[in-house]
Scaffold this motif. Structure first.
Motif: not given
Length: 554
Positions: A105-107, A255-261, A502-503, A507-514
């Protein structure tokens, strides 16, 4: 690590011009971001093995040799080796869930602790524990370096302490980027200097192995007994908080994926709990070298790594080369670990201060605070009562790490009373969660009382066991009693998109902090209470009046 541009850790603006200046100041002061927050996918571009190699570079510290030597001299080789093994097993088992959570979870460990039983402000307790770990071990490594400078250059110890403290400041300013490069380039030299003498001594003097195995110690008759093993294990277990520094690297795993697990899991185990394998080997080597020195010149200098390697080098090379190599080994080791200690300690102090005061003062302030504590310990000659300090400290560290590990392993995955997905953002967590706080306070308090003989001399050696057992039992018990109601202040952060993809990766979606006008990935933002917009986790932390903090929602 990469040197590409990074987002700044910013202070909430009041007004807009001040915001811009605050952002610029934060960039200049930290130069390495994502230190108090989620590490985004856009920044994590290294392979699992690169991250693991960098993480293991910080295990070059010399304290293990002193710790092993101290235990061996006091209790004998048999008890020392068993103590080292017991501690290593405990550290590995408790470190595994923490390493997995940090990498998945990268924390960092503080953010993990917040959502794993302690609450938003409750984890300030453990941040102070971790900060203490960093300056105690900085002082220990600095003391070892000062011993080397005294032997090699004739510097008085007080001046050596000062030199070992001041020399890390230029490096720690640049955070993990500079540190990762330092670790990669110095590790091969360090390994050669450490392993070479041991191999030579065993090959040319087989009797040294027999003397090592037969050594009885000053406090025993050579036999194995439970009290000696547990006292020794308690000292070794002071290193249990090292997993926090390992996670400072592991949070940059891809990120952990099927290819690099396969490579992903290998890296997490090797650089996470697996650090203790190398640590235990160094402690055993410390016992071996201490016994070797006793046979050669007596016991006075045996716990000092500079003396251990000086005598080892003396057996295999010309006398003119001995001191330079021994000093080089000590200096390289001290720099490799103490840059990390200074860096990680400054993060722990800054994190606590920012949450409590809602103001980001700049990390360099706490670099100096941490170094000040370490220098005071060195000048007080902490090396001479090393085992007492570490034995006491280990009770607090064990209680903390076991509590968090149990919350992850039992409360999240077995009882399912603790939320599976990590949470660390202000407004989403209760200020204090009694699950972790009660378990930690009870475990550390009772074990410290035992350590100081408050419950009798017979129970004193069992204080580390008590810390681990009480934390392990109380953490799930408190979760059941409270029915898990104090983990989340609200379950909905006001953003429709799921936190995980889904994995199961963040999530890598980005948002602008107002507030600060910077872009952050989904796990680092929440909806704003007063605006139709989102706000990042650090701006939430520095929101003095709570304008942006979402209200509680059952």
């Amino acid at each position: 690590m990469s040197t590409e541009p990074r987002l700044a850790e910013v202070v909430e603006p009041e007004p807009a011009q001040k915001a811009a200046r605050g952002t610029d100041q934060a960039v200049k002061e930290t130069l390495e971001d994502y230190t108090l927050r989620f590490a985004p996918r856009s920044y994590r571009r290294w392979t699992p093995m690169v991250v693991a190699t960098t993480a293991l570079g910080g295990i070059a510290y010399m304290a293990d040799f002193s710790i092993g030597a101290g235990i061996g001299l006091a209790h004998g080789t048999g008890n020392a080796l068993l103590a080292i093994a017991v501690a290593a097993v405990v550290i590995f088992v408790t470190g595994f869930p923490l390493a997995y959570y940090g990498a998945r979870y990268n924390i960092d460990l503080d953010l993990i602790t917040r959502g794993s039983g302690f609450g938003y402000f409750g984890s300030v307790l453990t941040s102070v524990i971790f900060a203490s770990f960093t300056f105690i071990f900085f002082a220990l490594e600095g003391s070892i370096m000062a011993q080397g400078l005294k032997l090699g250059l004739g510097l008085p110890l007080w001046l050596g302490y000062l030199v070992s403290t001041l020399m890390v400041i230029p490096l720690v300013i640049y955070g993990m980027t500079a540190l990762s490069k330092l670790q990669v380039w110095t590790t091969p030299i360090w390994l050669l200097l450490m392993v070479g003498p041991l191999v030579y001594l065993v090959a040319t003097d087989p009797g040294s192995v027999d003397r090592f195995l037969a050594y009885a110690g000053t406090d025993g008759d050579g036999g194995v007994n439970t009290a000696s093993v547990l006292l020794g294990a308690g000292v070794c277990l002071s290193l249990i908080a090292q997993i926090g520094e390992q996670i400072d690297y592991l949070r940059f795993m891809p990120p952990k994926t099927e290819a690099n697990k396969r490579s992903w899991w290998t890296a997490v185990v090797m650089a996470g709990p697996g650090w203790v394998v190398l640590g235990a080997l160094k402690q055993a080597i410390g016992v071996f070298l201490a016994v070797y020195i006793i046979a050669e010149v007596g016991a006075a200098a045996a716990p000092e790594p500079i003396q251990q390697f000086k005598h080892a080098f003396d057996a295999m090379m010309p006398s003119w080369l001995v001191l330079p190599l021994a000093v080089a080994l000590v200096v390289i080791s001290q720099i490799k670990i103490n840059v990390t200690n200074a860096y990680s300690g400054s993060l722990a102090w800054t994190n606590s201060f920012t949450r409590v005061t809602r103001r980001y003062p700049g990390r360099m302030v706490f670099v100096l605070v941490n170094l000040g504590f370490a220098l005071a310990l060195m000048e007080a000659d902490m090396f001479s009562f090393l085992n007492s300090i570490l034995g006491f400290y280990s009770n607090c560290a064990i209680a903390w790490v076991v509590t968090v590990a149990t919350d992850i392993g039992i409360n999240k995955y077995v009882l399912k009373l603790s939320p599976h997905a990590p949470e660390f953002r202000r407004g989403m967590l209760y200020a204090v969660n009694p699950v972790g706080v009660v378990a930690f306070v009870a475990a550390s308090g009772l074990s410290i009382a035992m350590y100081f003989h408050a419950l009798g001399d017979t129970l004193q050696p069992y204080s580390p066991v008590a810390a681990a057992v009480i934390a392990f039992v109380l953490t799930p018990l408190m979760a059941v009693v409270t029915k898990g109601r104090y983990y989340l202040r609200r379950a909905d952060d006001g953003i429709a998109e799921p936190l995980l993809d889904e994995d199961g990766n963040p999530s890598a979606t980005t948002y602008d902090c107002h507030v600060c006008r910077q872009r952050f990935e989904r796990p680092d933002v929440t909806a704003c209470r007063t605006h139709d917009a989102v706000v990042c986790s650090l701006c939430l932390s520095t929101d003095k009046v709570g304008d942006h903090v979402l209200p509680a929602a059952v």
